[in-house]
Design a protein around this motif. Structure first.
Motif, PDB file in Angstrom:
ATOM      1  N   VAL A 194     -24.217 -39.981 -18.705  1.00  0.00           N
ATOM      2  CA  VAL A 194     -24.302 -40.195 -17.261  1.00  0.00           C
ATOM      3  C   VAL A 194     -23.469 -39.170 -16.505  1.00  0.00           C
ATOM      4  O   VAL A 194     -23.828 -38.784 -15.392  1.00  0.00           O
ATOM      5  N   LEU A 242     -27.367 -38.375   4.754  1.00  0.00           N
ATOM      6  CA  LEU A 242     -28.191 -38.262   3.554  1.00  0.00           C
ATOM      7  C   LEU A 242     -27.307 -38.020   2.330  1.00  0.00           C
ATOM      8  O   LEU A 242     -27.549 -38.562   1.253  1.00  0.00           O
ATOM      9  N   GLN A 286     -26.636 -40.051  -1.179  1.00  0.00           N
ATOM     10  CA  GLN A 286     -26.556 -39.393  -2.474  1.00  0.00           C
ATOM     11  C   GLN A 286     -25.310 -39.827  -3.227  1.00  0.00           C
ATOM     12  O   GLN A 286     -25.352 -40.043  -4.433  1.00  0.00           O
ATOM     13  N   LEU A 295     -30.234 -26.171   1.948  1.00  0.00           N
ATOM     14  CA  LEU A 295     -31.531 -25.831   2.541  1.00  0.00           C
ATOM     15  C   LEU A 295     -31.749 -26.616   3.836  1.00  0.00           C
ATOM     16  O   LEU A 295     -32.165 -26.067   4.867  1.00  0.00           O
ATOM     17  N   LEU A 296     -31.426 -27.926   3.783  1.00  0.00           N
ATOM     18  CA  LEU A 296     -31.607 -28.776   4.963  1.00  0.00           C
ATOM     19  C   LEU A 296     -30.751 -28.291   6.124  1.00  0.00           C
ATOM     20  O   LEU A 296     -31.221 -28.189   7.258  1.00  0.00           O
ATOM     21  N   THR A 315     -25.591 -42.599  -5.591  1.00  0.00           N
ATOM     22  CA  THR A 315     -26.104 -42.377  -6.945  1.00  0.00           C
ATOM     23  C   THR A 315     -24.979 -41.952  -7.882  1.00  0.00           C
ATOM     24  O   THR A 315     -24.988 -42.305  -9.053  1.00  0.00           O
ATOM     25  N   VAL A 319     -28.231 -30.061  -8.133  1.00  0.00           N
ATOM     26  CA  VAL A 319     -29.549 -30.098  -7.505  1.00  0.00           C
ATOM     27  C   VAL A 319     -29.421 -30.420  -6.018  1.00  0.00           C
ATOM     28  O   VAL A 319     -30.016 -29.755  -5.159  1.00  0.00           O
ATOM     29  N   GLU A 320     -28.583 -31.416  -5.712  1.00  0.00           N
ATOM     30  CA  GLU A 320     -28.541 -31.887  -4.324  1.00  0.00           C
ATOM     31  C   GLU A 320     -27.810 -30.906  -3.409  1.00  0.00           C
ATOM     32  O   GLU A 320     -28.112 -30.849  -2.218  1.00  0.00           O
ATOM     33  N   THR A 358     -28.147 -27.769  -3.532  1.00  0.00           N
ATOM     34  CA  THR A 358     -29.215 -26.856  -3.114  1.00  0.00           C
ATOM     35  C   THR A 358     -29.998 -27.447  -1.953  1.00  0.00           C
ATOM     36  O   THR A 358     -30.248 -26.789  -0.940  1.00  0.00           O
ATOM     37  N   ILE A 359     -30.393 -28.718  -2.123  1.00  0.00           N
ATOM     38  CA  ILE A 359     -31.236 -29.373  -1.112  1.00  0.00           C
ATOM     39  C   ILE A 359     -30.476 -29.464   0.213  1.00  0.00           C
ATOM     40  O   ILE A 359     -31.014 -29.176   1.287  1.00  0.00           O
ATOM     41  N   MET A 360     -29.170 -29.860   0.115  1.00  0.00           N
ATOM     42  CA  MET A 360     -28.383 -30.024   1.345  1.00  0.00           C
ATOM     43  C   MET A 360     -28.230 -28.680   2.062  1.00  0.00           C
ATOM     44  O   MET A 360     -28.344 -28.609   3.285  1.00  0.00           O
ATOM     45  N   THR A 365     -25.618 -32.695 -12.996  1.00  0.00           N
ATOM     46  CA  THR A 365     -26.914 -32.099 -12.645  1.00  0.00           C
ATOM     47  C   THR A 365     -27.312 -32.503 -11.239  1.00  0.00           C
ATOM     48  O   THR A 365     -27.788 -31.694 -10.442  1.00  0.00           O
ATOM     49  N   ASP A 366     -27.110 -33.783 -10.944  1.00  0.00           N
ATOM     50  CA  ASP A 366     -27.432 -34.324  -9.625  1.00  0.00           C
ATOM     51  C   ASP A 366     -26.672 -33.565  -8.532  1.00  0.00           C
ATOM     52  O   ASP A 366     -27.252 -33.175  -7.519  1.00  0.00           O
ATOM     53  N   LEU A 426     -25.635 -36.273 -16.241  1.00  0.00           N
ATOM     54  CA  LEU A 426     -26.650 -36.542 -15.217  1.00  0.00           C
ATOM     55  C   LEU A 426     -26.066 -36.331 -13.835  1.00  0.00           C
ATOM     56  O   LEU A 426     -26.682 -35.720 -12.956  1.00  0.00           O
TER      57      LEU A 426
END
Lengths: 114, 554
Positions: free
Chosen positions: A72, A33, A37, A89-90, A40, A82-83, A85-87, A78-79, A75
């Protein structure tokens, strides 16, 4: 040069998704995953790239010098934040699931069914 | 003007405070603080709703107002639909927080803290006028929702439900971000109004691919077929007060984002192809309605059924007789889902039917009527079995679901339903009724629809600070036939529930018919609970959407 970067983004997206779909291990799946990412990142940086331009820090270069697009880069940063955090958590969820069931295979967790 | 950042900043600050004082604050104080914060956001939302009635509120962070039509700063644009969504989110979060004071017996301060982060993200999502900001709030909302979904982390079920939810939605988020990148590369803008202007009225492959990425990403959140698999899993395992937020507002926010981004950014380039796009979205929407209705009716696990107390209908048969008040609330809720007047759902169904007929889609009202009736019937069947004790003890229909071993969410068990648990439900139902009785409801809804579709006016308001918004619209009264349809839906649902439970011949025929068994078997096999399967469906959905838009929208 820029076409190569776009191709890289598309390749990373596709190969990451292929990894997610065929994965046999939850941690491997989450890393795949993060490969999706990365595509991007490549895409955003390719969009802001200008051949021969400097970094957009005008402290030591005269204003008016061609620079790559700072938006960019913001951006992308920031990406990243944010990601991450998500990773995290996963991965935490995957570790907890392993502690509860002793399994990491996404095809074999089998705790819930439609 | 200070109000626009409050619904985002206030819950975030209180959430940080609660998390920091996790071990110091007593539980009741943390809950009370969270409830007060959420109620305060609701009050701000009401004031924004009143102020934005004729002229949307535009707020630029740091005073970075646009110069000559180019927006460098990030702006919040709050119009009717946005303010209404903030209000809805704050009402549901408040109700859930009140409910959760008695729902978990071991809740720390982290649960209210997560709920407030969720509320802040939903508020920001509804208010922002910036495409990348929309993505950031989407991800913040997702992160809070993943954690809330797997909150009961001592069991494996919630963990897997949260993983399914998280992986599919994160893939959706990457699609959105790629789409935003492509759009930025084409237009050099992130403000939605500015993107709408810069795209002009030419559609090409790049903008269509970007549209497909962004739309599919948000449709994952909206749980539209074939991106819907995570929702049933998440509902089956998440704590009940969290489920209220998932189907009550989070899923709708996904649809709101598609609507907002389409009308603000893409409606210009797709104006000549609007009919084709409508048909494309209709295919996805009708598939979702029908599949939702069938799955719901074939479902035995209540929370999965509700996709909308971790109970198995069979275990609870007849046991609900002592809690008749809860039963009455349940029936009222089912009546609302069936679109019985004067619930607000009745007016919503009327308006959808009216616009479908205007477009010559005379079959569409029947589809939505059937779907609403089947959903209500499934709920009434549950109610009749649990609260009235109807029907036999053994289940003959091969039902999907109900194979999760779950512990009850509330430990110890309450002898009577505590007031903190049924009052929020009663309050929400009363609000649904009151909203249906509110004067000028349909007129306000039509006005909001006209505003959200007016790309030119939106851009002028945001970028040029002009206020060319159209005036309010007249109410659309309902005809006698509409009232009859609302009542017929409930009666039909009741009849269907009675038939499946008490009419032995029907029950056996349906239960043993190979078609029903095959259908339920296929659906169950598809809803496998396995992440790679879900991601494969997601890729298929994006490919189908992208191919269809490249063929028909160019």
């Amino acid at each position: 040069m820029t076409h190569l970067a776009y191709c890289l983004a598309a390749w990373l997206f596709a190969v990451g998704l292929y990894g997610v779909v065929t994965s046999r291990n939850m941690v491997h799946l989450i890393i795949c995953l993060s490969v999706v990412q990365s595509s991007t990142y490549a895409l955003l940086l390719a969009i802001g790239y200008r051949a021969g331009a400097a970094a957009p820090v005008f402290a030591d270069i005269p204003s008016g010098t061609p620079a790559v697009d700072p938006v960019v880069q913001a951006l992308m940063l920031t990406d990243v934040v944010v990601e991450v955090t998500i990773m995290a958590l996963l991965l935490a969820l995957a570790v907890l699931a392993y502690e509860r069931t002793g399994k990491l295979d996404p095809n074999d967790l089998g705790m819930i069914r439609g | 003007m200070l109000t626009p950042p409050i619904p985002v900043a206030l819950p975030l600050l209180v959430a940080a405070l609660l998390a920091a004082l996790n071990r110091l604050l007593p539980r009741w104080l943390a809950s009370t603080l969270a409830i007060l914060t959420s109620a305060a956001v609701g009050c701000v939302a009401v004031s924004m709703l009143v102020y934005s009635r004729l002229d949307p509120i535009v707020y630029w962070f740091g005073g970075w107002v646009p110069r000559r039509g180019a927006a460098l700063g990030i702006g919040f644009v709050i119009d009717g639909p946005g303010a209404m969504l903030v209000l809805l989110a704050s009402i549901l979060v408040t109700a859930s927080l009140v409910f959760s004071t008695r729902y978990f017996d071991t809740v720390g301060t982290l649960f209210p803290s997560l709920m407030l982060i969720f509320l802040a993200a939903m508020s920001g999502f509804s208010q922002t006028g910036d495409l990348f900001n929309l993505f950031v709030f989407f991800e913040l909302m997702s992160a809070a929702a993943f954690a809330l979904c797997g909150y009961k982390s001592e069991e494996p079920g919630p963990l897997q439900g949260a993983l399914n939810f998280a992986v599919t939605n994160t893939v959706g988020a990457f699609l959105i971000l790629s789409g935003i990148g492509l759009i930025y590369g084409r237009t050099g803008a992130l403000n939605m109004a500015q993107i709408g202007r810069a795209l002009g009225n030419r559609a090409d492959a790049l903008t269509l691919v970007a549209l497909a990425f962004i739309a599919c990403g948000f449709l994952v959140k909206a749980a539209i077929v074939p991106f819907h698999f995570w929702l049933a899993d998440a509902h089956a395992v998440a704590p009940a007060p969290v489920c209220v937020l998932f189907s009550g507002v989070m899923v709708e926010l996904g649809l709101y984002a598609v609507t907002r981004v389409y009308w603000a950014c893409f409606s210009g380039i797709l104006e000549p192809r609007q009919g084709a796009l409508r048909n494309l979205l209709l295919v996805f929407g009708v598939a979702t309605a029908l599949l939702g209705a069938v799955m719901c009716y074939a479902q035995r696990h209540l929370k999965r059924m509700l996709r909308t107390a971790s109970v198995d209908e069979m275990d609870l048969r007849g046991r609900g007789r002592q809690i008749q008040a809860t039963g009455a609330l349940f029936v009222l809720g089912a009546a609302g889902l069936a679109g019985l007047p004067p619930f607000a759902t009745f007016w919503a169904a009327n308006m959808m039917d009216a616009s479908a007929r205007e477009l010559g889609l005379h079959w569409l009202p029947w589809v939505s009527f059937a779907a609403a009736t089947a959903t209500a019937a499934a709920l009434l069947r549950f109610w009749a079995r649990v609260f009235l004790g109807w029907g036999p003890n053994v289940e003959e229909l091969p039902t999907p679901g109900g194979h999760v071993r779950e512990r009850p969410d509330t430990s110890g068990g309450h002898h009577r339903t505590p007031a903190a648990m049924y009052l929020p439900a009663a309050g929400l139902l009363a609000l649904g009724l009151l909203a249906g009785l509110a004067p000028r409801l349909t007129g306000a809804a039509y006005a909001a629809a006209i505003h959200i579709q007016d790309r030119g006016a939106y851009a002028q308001r945001v970028l040029d600070m002009l206020t060319p918004y159209p005036a309010a619209v007249q109410d659309q009264p309902a005809a006698a036939g509409d009232f009859a349809r609302g009542a017929a839906g409930l009666l039909l649902a009741l009849a269907a529930a009675w038939m499946t439970l008490c009419w032995n011949a029907v029950r056996r025929t349906v239960g043993r018919s190979p078609i029903a068994r095959a259908l339920v078997g296929v659906l169950r096999a598809a809803h496998s609970g396995i992440i790679p399967d879900y991601v494969t469906w997601l890729i298929f959905g994006v490919a189908a959407f992208g191919a269809a838009s490249l063929i028909w929208l160019r």
